[in-house]
Design an enzyme around this catalytic site. Structure first.
Site, mmCIF file in Angstrom:
data_model
loop_
_atom_site.group_PDB
_atom_site.id
_atom_site.type_symbol
_atom_site.label_atom_id
_atom_site.label_comp_id
_atom_site.label_asym_id
_atom_site.label_seq_id
_atom_site.Cartn_x
_atom_site.Cartn_y
_atom_site.Cartn_z
ATOM 1 N N ASN A 12 42.776 -34.323 32.406
ATOM 2 C CA ASN A 12 42.308 -35.261 33.244
ATOM 3 C C ASN A 12 43.574 -36.423 32.885
ATOM 4 O O ASN A 12 43.334 -37.058 31.941
ATOM 5 C CB ASN A 12 40.834 -35.717 32.712
ATOM 6 N N TRP A 13 43.959 -36.590 34.184
ATOM 7 C CA TRP A 13 45.288 -37.671 33.828
ATOM 8 C C TRP A 13 44.843 -39.002 33.777
ATOM 9 O O TRP A 13 45.411 -40.098 33.689
ATOM 10 C CB TRP A 13 46.495 -37.584 34.629
ATOM 11 N N LYS A 14 43.599 -39.086 34.317
ATOM 12 C CA LYS A 14 42.842 -40.586 34.468
ATOM 13 C C LYS A 14 43.940 -41.408 35.462
ATOM 14 O O LYS A 14 44.661 -40.941 36.243
ATOM 15 C CB LYS A 14 42.626 -41.163 33.372
ATOM 16 N N HIS A 104 32.246 -38.287 35.501
ATOM 17 C CA HIS A 104 32.942 -38.556 34.302
ATOM 18 C C HIS A 104 32.400 -39.698 33.678
ATOM 19 O O HIS A 104 31.963 -40.539 34.296
ATOM 20 C CB HIS A 104 34.493 -38.774 34.539
ATOM 21 N N GLU A 106 33.551 -42.373 32.416
ATOM 22 C CA GLU A 106 34.087 -43.726 32.892
ATOM 23 C C GLU A 106 33.508 -44.001 34.351
ATOM 24 O O GLU A 106 33.276 -45.124 34.585
ATOM 25 C CB GLU A 106 35.491 -43.459 32.909
ATOM 26 N N GLU A 174 30.940 -33.806 27.368
ATOM 27 C CA GLU A 174 31.873 -34.595 26.699
ATOM 28 C C GLU A 174 31.010 -35.825 26.027
ATOM 29 O O GLU A 174 30.467 -36.603 26.885
ATOM 30 C CB GLU A 174 32.803 -35.377 27.978
ATOM 31 N N GLY A 180 38.490 -40.442 23.722
ATOM 32 C CA GLY A 180 39.638 -41.382 23.549
ATOM 33 C C GLY A 180 39.477 -41.942 22.201
ATOM 34 O O GLY A 180 40.253 -43.129 22.011
ATOM 35 N N SER A 220 38.690 -35.912 22.405
ATOM 36 C CA SER A 220 39.770 -36.013 21.520
ATOM 37 C C SER A 220 40.099 -34.705 21.417
ATOM 38 O O SER A 220 40.471 -34.491 20.091
ATOM 39 C CB SER A 220 39.260 -36.817 20.282
ATOM 40 N N GLY A 241 41.717 -35.547 27.883
ATOM 41 C CA GLY A 241 42.441 -36.671 28.531
ATOM 42 C C GLY A 241 43.804 -37.064 28.070
ATOM 43 O O GLY A 241 44.770 -36.582 28.377
ATOM 44 N N GLY A 242 43.587 -37.700 26.999
ATOM 45 C CA GLY A 242 45.100 -38.355 26.528
ATOM 46 C C GLY A 242 46.068 -37.336 26.054
ATOM 47 O O GLY A 242 47.353 -37.543 26.531
HETATM 48 C C1 PEP Z 1 38.225 -37.442 29.022
HETATM 49 O O1 PEP Z 1 38.335 -38.590 29.469
HETATM 50 O O2 PEP Z 1 37.764 -36.528 29.727
HETATM 51 C C2 PEP Z 1 38.817 -36.966 27.627
HETATM 52 C C3 PEP Z 1 38.209 -36.019 27.073
HETATM 53 O O3 PEP Z 1 39.614 -38.032 27.055
HETATM 54 P P1 PEP Z 1 40.199 -37.755 25.511
HETATM 55 O O4 PEP Z 1 40.625 -36.312 25.453
HETATM 56 O O5 PEP Z 1 41.391 -38.716 25.505
HETATM 57 O O6 PEP Z 1 39.181 -37.989 24.655
#
Ligand code: PEP
Length: 263
Positions: A12-14, A104, A106, A174, A180, A220, A241-242
């Site tokens: 997920n590049w956001k 998600h 967010e 999640e 994050g 994470s 994500g990141g």
């Molecule tokens: C996400 O936003 O779906 C996510 C899992 O982010 P991260 O891997 O950065 O925690």
């Protein structure tokens, strides 16, 4: 006997990487996986770029026959009409999106999307042949107040009530406190909730649907902790994500079978 579920590693590049950066990234990712003799039959890898990148990514994947899937980060519950700024599932389908992320944390937090809207969007995705990746997860406060599974299970139940047994969907567990933060859940915590989510699917849509539905962990995830999650019987992949913005790191996560069994 349960069916074998092909693991899915989803990036997920956001709101990162424009369409030119997306092309360079996807090319590098494909080369990295090819050099490592990665097989998409063994582990499916998907990227979720911003809407404005999708056409470029679709064209590249198709032209070079890359073993990658692509998806969108959201869609409208509506199919067309006066909904300024919204994107229809029909448009995603026309761009060969295999997946779309829905609900998600967010979107739930910053755009006030509730379970009912998440359910409507899930049905909209299925209407257009795009597989929804339905995100559920508890906040730190929920965890303290209700324990680990109650909130994600309740969120998923609202969606499942709208689905039929033949629906193809993916669930992403999640925990909001892990997204994050650098503080991932433990593999055992992830297993506990993913197993409760699978039991909820079985209760609502039957054992066959529960057996074939992939449940991802997200929060994470890195190359250093993916193996622990993938060793769990109810974790079928990761929503990243990141770490999905670093080609080498994301490629290493996708190649987790090399490190499973080593933890
Ligand atoms: C996400 O936003 O779906 C996510 C899992 O982010 P991260 O891997 O950065 O925690």
């Amino acid at each position: 006997m349960g069916v074998a579920r092909t693991p899915l590693i989803a990036g997920n590049w956001k709101m990162n990487l424009d369409h030119l950066q997306a092309i360079a990234f996807v090319q590098k990712l494909a080369w990295s996986l090819r050099d490592a003799k990665h097989s998409s039959n063994e582990v499916e890898v998907a990227v979720f770029p911003p809407f404005t990148d999708l056409r470029s990514v679709q064209t590249l994947i198709a032209a070079d026959k890359l073993e990658l899937a692509h998806g969108a980060q959201d869609l409208s519950a509506h199919d067309s009409g006066a909904y300024t700024g919204e994107i229809s599932g029909a448009f995603l389908s026309a761009l060969s999106c295999r997946y779309v992320i829905i609900g998600h944390s967010e979107r739930r937090q910053y755009h006030h999307e509730d379970d009912a809207l998440v359910a409507k969007k899930t049905v909209a995705a299925l209407r257009h042949g795009v597989t929804p990746v339905v995100c559920v997860g508890e906040s730190a406060e929920d965890l303290a107040e209700h324990g680990p599974s109650a909130v994600p299970v309740a969120q998923l139940r609202v969606v499942l009530d709208e689905l039929t047994t033949d629906a193809e969907f993916v669930v992403a567990y999640e925990p909001v406190w892990a997204i994050g933060s650098g503080q991932a859940a433990t593999p055992e915590q992830a297993q506990q909730v993913c197993s409760a989510l699978r039991a909820t699917i079985a209760e609502t849509l039957g054992d066959d649907t529960a057996d074939r539905t992939r449940i991802l962990y997200g929060g994470s995830v890195k190359s250093g902790n993916i193996a622990g999650f993938m060793n769990q019987s109810d974790v079928d992949g990761a929503l990243v994500g990141g770490a999905s913005l670093d080609v080498d790191e994301f490629s290493a996560i996708a190649r987790f079978p090399k490190h499973v069994g080593t933890v």
